[in-house]
Design an enzyme around this catalytic site. Structure first.
Site, PDB file in Angstrom:
ATOM      1  N   PRO A 130       0.801  -1.228   0.000  1.00  0.00           N
ATOM      2  CA  PRO A 130       0.000   0.000   0.000  1.00  0.00           C
ATOM      3  C   PRO A 130       0.834   1.278   0.000  1.00  0.00           C
ATOM      4  O   PRO A 130       0.438   2.285  -0.588  1.00  0.00           O
ATOM      5  CB  PRO A 130      -0.831  -0.113   1.280  1.00  0.00           C
ATOM      6  N   GLY A 133       3.951   0.881  -3.763  1.00  0.00           N
ATOM      7  CA  GLY A 133       3.698   0.932  -5.194  1.00  0.00           C
ATOM      8  C   GLY A 133       4.810   0.245  -5.966  1.00  0.00           C
ATOM      9  O   GLY A 133       5.147  -0.908  -5.710  1.00  0.00           O
ATOM     10  N   GLU A 243       7.422 -10.821 -16.730  1.00  0.00           N
ATOM     11  CA  GLU A 243       6.153 -10.139 -16.470  1.00  0.00           C
ATOM     12  C   GLU A 243       5.950  -8.961 -17.412  1.00  0.00           C
ATOM     13  O   GLU A 243       4.853  -8.765 -17.955  1.00  0.00           O
ATOM     14  CB  GLU A 243       6.090  -9.654 -15.017  1.00  0.00           C
ATOM     15  N   GLY A 340     -18.233   5.801 -32.681  1.00  0.00           N
ATOM     16  CA  GLY A 340     -19.170   6.841 -32.298  1.00  0.00           C
ATOM     17  C   GLY A 340     -19.889   6.489 -31.014  1.00  0.00           C
ATOM     18  O   GLY A 340     -19.304   5.942 -30.075  1.00  0.00           O
ATOM     19  N   GLU A 368       6.123   5.612 -15.682  1.00  0.00           N
ATOM     20  CA  GLU A 368       7.098   6.577 -15.162  1.00  0.00           C
ATOM     21  C   GLU A 368       8.298   5.854 -14.544  1.00  0.00           C
ATOM     22  O   GLU A 368       9.456   6.251 -14.759  1.00  0.00           O
ATOM     23  CB  GLU A 368       6.421   7.476 -14.116  1.00  0.00           C
TER      24      GLU A 368
END
Length: 389
Positions: A130, A133, A243, A340, A368
């Site tokens: 938590p 990250g 991964e 659309g 990032e």
């Protein structure tokens, strides 16, 4: 180009898998997307067909096939338009099971890898926290050695198969003062006292169970250590290559599915007296997206070939995920626009594709973070080394 990597046997496998998915999986997808729970029976069906053991030794019930069978599995899973279901399968088969096969003891492999191949057991990989990250080295979960046991405390989040899996592959710090050099990998049974999980509500990947997991004085035998103590970080980094390649392949596969579906729609949708695939503004965008798709596919297949030969392709796999997920998001954004108002409707596939694709640049390391990893390698000369068991 594909004939460079895919044989006639590969194509027969693809056809068989595609038929299986249409007959056994597609009829249940809408229910699983709504409930967020995948029927347990499908795991055994995958196991019976050998699809969970594609890459693993025959000794444990696997097929020990080359990496392009895995590529086919990933590509075909994306064509049924449930990235959540696809993630549940590949997170089990190529995140949890990769660690079992690479770092697990013989006893662990005989019990857990064999059962994972048959679909009798489902696994999950628990790394993200938590407060951490993408910062793997900053994890706070600890594993303290006490006699012949380890006691684990901490929490993990965004864990695919985090609710319904039978076992967990968990990264924890055995020597916190060493930073990333003090991380180890453990196997924990779901029913071990002190393990609890909370299901997370997500924008996309609705069919998969994503959980936040807590470990409260969880006591496991020392034999549940995977590989060597304090070698967890290089193990994790080594498997990150696979991964990230998986997520790159997933991205190019969903891009192809989106473009194929959209072109079929455009060839039938008329406006101002002609089908909309005749309008230059749309045709040229499609041309651009197909160009980027083919570049990603070619790059990803090349990385897969090199990985299968034993090369350490962390840099290239990181580039694969970074570029392919961006290409997918851009293409699917435009494909939804080309439909659309129908693109915004749930009964058409682009709405779900749009939601599901958005996780690509986030999961498995944000774009990032990936850019910084690439910058360290190409600018600073950082050289990540493979783990040695």
């Amino acid at each position: 180009m594909e004939s460079m990597y895919f044989t006639e046997e590969h194509q027969l496998f693809r056809n068989s898998l595609r038929d299986f998915l249409q007959k056994e999986v597609v009829p249940h997808i809408e229910k699983w997307e709504k409930t967020g729970t995948i029927g347990r029976f499908i795991w055994n069906k995958f196991g019976e067909m050998g699809f969970l053991g594609i890459s693993y030794p025959e000794k444990y019930g696997g097929l020990d096939l080359d990496i392009f069978y895995m590529i086919i599995l990933l590509e075909e899973l994306q064509r049924i338009n449930s990235a959540g279901f696809a993630a549940a399968i590949w997170a089990h088969a190529y995140l949890a099971m990769t660690h079992l096969n690479a770092e697990g003891s013989e006893a662990i492999k005989e019990k857990y890898l064999s059962a994972s191949i048959t679909g009798d057991m489902i696994g999950c990989l628990c790394i993200t926290e938590p407060f951490g990250g993408s910062d793997v080295a900053g994890m706070r979960t600890t594993a303290v050695k006490k006699g012949d046991n380890y006691v684990i405390n901490g929490s993990k989040t965004f864990i695919t198969n985090g609710i319904y899996s039978d076992y967990l592959i968990v990264a924890a710090k055995t020597n916190p003062e060493l930073g990333n050099k003090g991380i180890s990998i453990f196997l924990i049974d779901r029913d071990t006292p002190g393990v609890s999980a909370t299901k997370l509500d997500k924008l996309g990947w609705r069919a998969s169970d994503t959980g936040e997991i807590a470990f409260d004085n969880v006591t496991i035998p020392a034999s549940n250590l995977m590989g060597e103590e304090n070698k967890g970080f290089p193990y994790i980094m080594q498997h990150f290559a696979l991964e990230r390649l998986i997520m790159g392949v997933n991205a190019h596969a969903r891009t192809q599915y989106a473009l194929e579906y959209t072109l079929e729609y455009m060839s039938n949708r008329e406006a101002f007296g002609k089908t909309i695939d005749r309008f230059q503004a749309l045709r040229h965008k499609i041309a651009d997206h197909y160009t980027e798709l083919e570049l990603c596919k070619t790059f990803n297949y090349n990385i897969a070939f090199r990985l299968d030969k034993g090369e350490y392709v962390v840099k290239e796999a990181t580039m694969s995920k970074l570029k392919s997920t961006k290409v997918a998001d851009d293409a699917i954004y435009d494909c939804l626009q080309f439909l659309g108002g129908y693109g915004y409707m749930e009964e058409y596939p682009l709405a779900r594709l749009f939601r599901d694709s958005r996780l690509g640049p986030i999961g498995g390391g944000t774009s990032e973070i990936l850019r910084e990893i690439i910058a360290k390698m190409v600018i600073d000369g950082k050289d990540y080394k493979p783990a040695t068991k």
